[in-house]
Write a protein that holds these residues in place. Structure first.
Motif, PDB file in Angstrom:
ATOM      1  N   SER A 124      -6.772  -6.008   6.352  1.00  0.00           N
ATOM      2  CA  SER A 124      -7.885  -5.375   5.637  1.00  0.00           C
ATOM      3  C   SER A 124      -9.025  -5.120   6.625  1.00  0.00           C
ATOM      4  O   SER A 124      -9.028  -5.641   7.736  1.00  0.00           O
ATOM      5  CB  SER A 124      -8.378  -6.254   4.481  1.00  0.00           C
ATOM      6  N   GLY A 125      -9.972  -4.322   6.169  1.00  0.00           N
ATOM      7  CA  GLY A 125     -11.123  -4.046   7.009  1.00  0.00           C
ATOM      8  C   GLY A 125     -12.100  -5.195   7.052  1.00  0.00           C
ATOM      9  O   GLY A 125     -12.961  -5.264   7.922  1.00  0.00           O
ATOM     10  N   GLY A 126     -11.967  -6.111   6.118  1.00  0.00           N
ATOM     11  CA  GLY A 126     -12.894  -7.238   6.039  1.00  0.00           C
ATOM     12  C   GLY A 126     -12.614  -8.292   7.094  1.00  0.00           C
ATOM     13  O   GLY A 126     -11.669  -8.192   7.883  1.00  0.00           O
TER      14      GLY A 126
ATOM     15  N   SER B 191       0.844  -1.204   0.000  1.00  0.00           N
ATOM     16  CA  SER B 191       0.000   0.000   0.000  1.00  0.00           C
ATOM     17  C   SER B 191       0.868   1.240   0.000  1.00  0.00           C
ATOM     18  O   SER B 191       1.866   1.313   0.708  1.00  0.00           O
ATOM     19  CB  SER B 191      -0.894   0.025   1.238  1.00  0.00           C
TER      20      SER B 191
ATOM     21  N   SER C 225      -1.894   3.734   5.707  1.00  0.00           N
ATOM     22  CA  SER C 225      -2.051   2.309   5.398  1.00  0.00           C
ATOM     23  C   SER C 225      -1.945   1.411   6.623  1.00  0.00           C
ATOM     24  O   SER C 225      -0.973   1.486   7.385  1.00  0.00           O
ATOM     25  CB  SER C 225      -0.969   1.902   4.390  1.00  0.00           C
ATOM     26  N   PHE C 226      -2.919   0.508   6.793  1.00  0.00           N
ATOM     27  CA  PHE C 226      -2.832  -0.500   7.845  1.00  0.00           C
ATOM     28  C   PHE C 226      -1.688  -1.475   7.555  1.00  0.00           C
ATOM     29  O   PHE C 226      -1.058  -1.981   8.480  1.00  0.00           O
ATOM     30  CB  PHE C 226      -4.152  -1.278   7.943  1.00  0.00           C
ATOM     31  N   ASN C 227      -1.454  -1.748   6.294  1.00  0.00           N
ATOM     32  CA  ASN C 227      -0.397  -2.708   5.956  1.00  0.00           C
ATOM     33  C   ASN C 227       0.995  -2.145   6.221  1.00  0.00           C
ATOM     34  O   ASN C 227       1.854  -2.835   6.766  1.00  0.00           O
ATOM     35  CB  ASN C 227      -0.562  -3.172   4.504  1.00  0.00           C
TER      36      ASN C 227
ATOM     37  N   PRO D   2      -2.177  -5.553   1.167  1.00  0.00           N
ATOM     38  CA  PRO D   2      -3.638  -5.386   1.171  1.00  0.00           C
ATOM     39  C   PRO D   2      -4.287  -6.372   0.205  1.00  0.00           C
ATOM     40  O   PRO D   2      -3.596  -7.047  -0.587  1.00  0.00           O
ATOM     41  CB  PRO D   2      -3.848  -3.956   0.647  1.00  0.00           C
ATOM     42  N   GLU D   3      -5.597  -6.443   0.273  1.00  0.00           N
ATOM     43  CA  GLU D   3      -6.363  -7.192  -0.722  1.00  0.00           C
ATOM     44  C   GLU D   3      -7.148  -6.193  -1.543  1.00  0.00           C
ATOM     45  O   GLU D   3      -7.930  -5.418  -0.988  1.00  0.00           O
ATOM     46  CB  GLU D   3      -7.315  -8.178  -0.037  1.00  0.00           C
ATOM     47  N   TYR D   4      -6.904  -6.193  -2.844  1.00  0.00           N
ATOM     48  CA  TYR D   4      -7.665  -5.357  -3.769  1.00  0.00           C
ATOM     49  C   TYR D   4      -8.416  -6.281  -4.720  1.00  0.00           C
ATOM     50  O   TYR D   4      -7.784  -7.019  -5.489  1.00  0.00           O
ATOM     51  CB  TYR D   4      -6.723  -4.469  -4.605  1.00  0.00           C
ATOM     52  N   ASN D   5      -9.727  -6.242  -4.663  1.00  0.00           N
ATOM     53  CA  ASN D   5     -10.529  -7.054  -5.581  1.00  0.00           C
ATOM     54  C   ASN D   5     -10.084  -8.513  -5.591  1.00  0.00           C
ATOM     55  O   ASN D   5      -9.847  -9.109  -6.644  1.00  0.00           O
ATOM     56  CB  ASN D   5     -10.503  -6.428  -6.991  1.00  0.00           C
ATOM     57  N   TYR D   6      -9.913  -9.030  -4.391  1.00  0.00           N
ATOM     58  CA  TYR D   6      -9.551 -10.431  -4.142  1.00  0.00           C
ATOM     59  C   TYR D   6      -8.147 -10.779  -4.606  1.00  0.00           C
ATOM     60  O   TYR D   6      -7.803 -11.962  -4.746  1.00  0.00           O
ATOM     61  CB  TYR D   6     -10.538 -11.403  -4.810  1.00  0.00           C
TER      62      TYR D   6
ATOM     63  N   ARG E 197      -0.560   4.379   0.557  1.00  0.00           N
ATOM     64  CA  ARG E 197      -1.198   5.512   1.238  1.00  0.00           C
ATOM     65  C   ARG E 197      -0.594   5.721   2.629  1.00  0.00           C
ATOM     66  O   ARG E 197      -0.179   4.768   3.301  1.00  0.00           O
ATOM     67  CB  ARG E 197      -2.718   5.338   1.294  1.00  0.00           C
TER      68      ARG E 197
ATOM     69  N   ARG F 137      -7.572 -14.070   0.490  1.00  0.00           N
ATOM     70  CA  ARG F 137      -7.600 -14.362  -0.947  1.00  0.00           C
ATOM     71  C   ARG F 137      -6.395 -13.768  -1.641  1.00  0.00           C
ATOM     72  O   ARG F 137      -5.775 -14.399  -2.515  1.00  0.00           O
ATOM     73  CB  ARG F 137      -8.910 -13.855  -1.561  1.00  0.00           C
TER      74      ARG F 137
HETATM   75  C1  FNR Z   1     -10.268  -2.725  -1.389  1.00  0.00           C
HETATM   76  N1  FNR Z   1     -10.536  -3.342  -0.171  1.00  0.00           N
HETATM   77  C2  FNR Z   1     -10.778  -4.700  -0.131  1.00  0.00           C
HETATM   78  N2  FNR Z   1     -10.824  -5.380   1.076  1.00  0.00           N
HETATM   79  C3  FNR Z   1     -10.972  -6.730   1.102  1.00  0.00           C
HETATM   80  O1  FNR Z   1     -10.993  -7.326   2.190  1.00  0.00           O
HETATM   81  N3  FNR Z   1     -11.089  -7.447  -0.068  1.00  0.00           N
HETATM   82  C4  FNR Z   1     -11.045  -6.849  -1.287  1.00  0.00           C
HETATM   83  O2  FNR Z   1     -11.117  -7.510  -2.297  1.00  0.00           O
HETATM   84  C5  FNR Z   1     -10.902  -5.427  -1.330  1.00  0.00           C
HETATM   85  N4  FNR Z   1     -10.828  -4.766  -2.534  1.00  0.00           N
HETATM   86  C6  FNR Z   1     -10.422  -3.455  -2.576  1.00  0.00           C
HETATM   87  C7  FNR Z   1     -10.119  -2.863  -3.795  1.00  0.00           C
HETATM   88  C8  FNR Z   1      -9.627  -1.575  -3.841  1.00  0.00           C
HETATM   89  C9  FNR Z   1      -9.250  -0.976  -5.170  1.00  0.00           C
HETATM   90  C10 FNR Z   1      -9.442  -0.848  -2.641  1.00  0.00           C
HETATM   91  C11 FNR Z   1      -8.871   0.553  -2.684  1.00  0.00           C
HETATM   92  C12 FNR Z   1      -9.765  -1.406  -1.453  1.00  0.00           C
HETATM   93  C13 FNR Z   1     -10.447  -2.574   1.083  1.00  0.00           C
HETATM   94  C14 FNR Z   1      -9.030  -2.624   1.609  1.00  0.00           C
HETATM   95  O3  FNR Z   1      -8.815  -3.834   2.291  1.00  0.00           O
HETATM   96  C15 FNR Z   1      -8.786  -1.446   2.559  1.00  0.00           C
HETATM   97  O4  FNR Z   1      -8.925  -0.236   1.828  1.00  0.00           O
HETATM   98  C16 FNR Z   1      -7.434  -1.520   3.222  1.00  0.00           C
HETATM   99  O5  FNR Z   1      -7.377  -0.569   4.248  1.00  0.00           O
HETATM  100  C17 FNR Z   1      -6.304  -1.267   2.212  1.00  0.00           C
HETATM  101  O6  FNR Z   1      -5.061  -1.471   2.825  1.00  0.00           O
HETATM  102  P1  FNR Z   1      -4.180  -0.265   3.429  1.00  0.00           P
HETATM  103  O7  FNR Z   1      -4.064   0.825   2.402  1.00  0.00           O
HETATM  104  O8  FNR Z   1      -4.895   0.206   4.666  1.00  0.00           O
HETATM  105  O9  FNR Z   1      -2.868  -0.890   3.781  1.00  0.00           O
END
Ligand code: FNR
Length: 187
Positions: free
Chosen positions: A118-120, A16, A21-23, A82-86, A18, A126
């Motif tokens: 992640s927040g999930g 990440s 970032s949590f990561n 992080p996880e972006y779109n799985y 930003r 994944r």
């Molecule tokens: C996400 N996020 C997200 N979370 C998750 O658990 N599964 C996912 O597939 C996704 N997909 C996703 C896509 C995109 C483009 C963004 C920007 C975000 C949410 C993500 O986990 C959350 O924003 C985290 O805080 C990102 O990590 P950092 O920046 O905090 O390190």
């Protein structure tokens, strides 16, 4: 780990860019929680250009060469993704793609540990398994366990990005101790 071991230099890479970032915060926590004998330096990947094989053939850009050199010099790698779109974020995939090309391939035979936040609920599970699949092609040696998947990250870090959740700190300690053992076994 015992003091007769050689020091272990780990390269930590957050996926990440930003500021909040949590990561990146989890990577910062790992640096503080590293066992005796292990140091973790970090790699910047935000300034890498998009991968382009024409650019590579003309010579690696300085930022790319810097990351490749850091990877080569490391005894082990710690990905914090992080996880972006799985899957893993494009910036991290881009860095891996740049690093993976000839003449040397710094992931080959390299011990690797993975964690993510992640927040999930399932905390990047994944994305981590997609990263593991890439590591097969790269012939890296990812640590199997423990898996550190930091779900509900917004409840585990304070506003300054300090990891406040004690069970998560313990998981990270366990991961780094296991990485030290794994690195020693692969030497
Ligand atoms: C996400 N996020 C997200 N979370 C998750 O658990 N599964 C996912 O597939 C996704 N997909 C996703 C896509 C995109 C483009 C963004 C920007 C975000 C949410 C993500 O986990 C959350 O924003 C985290 O805080 C990102 O990590 P950092 O920046 O905090 O390190």
């Amino acid at each position: 780990m015992t003091s007769d071991r050689r020091p272990i230099k780990v390269l930590g890479i957050s996926g990440s860019l930003r500021a909040g970032s949590f990561n990146t915060a989890a990577l910062k926590a790992a640096i503080a929680l590293a066992p005796e004998g292990m140091t973790i330096e970090t790699a910047e990947i935000g300034d890498l250009p998009h991968y382009n094989d024409d650019v590579r053939l003309a010579g690696y850009p300085p930022a790319v060469q810097r990351v490749r050199d850091q990877l080569t010099a490391a005894d082990a790698i710690l990905f914090v993704t992080p996880e972006y779109n799985y899957s893993i974020p494009g910036v991290l995939k881009n860095a891996i793609d740049w690093a993976s090309r000839p003449p040397s391939q710094p992931f080959d035979n390299k011990p690797v540990a993975i964690m993510g936040a992640s927040g999930g609920v399932i905390g990047t599970a994944r994305a981590q398994y997609q990263l593991r699949q890439m590591l097969v092609f790269l012939n890296a040696f990812p640590l199997n366990k423990p898996e550190v998947m930091i779900g509900a990250a917004q409840t585990k870090f304070d506003a300054e990005g300090n990891l406040t959740d004690e069970p998560t700190k313990d998981f990270i300690r366990q991961l780094l101790t296991a990485l030290a053992d794994w690195t020693e076994r692969l030497r």
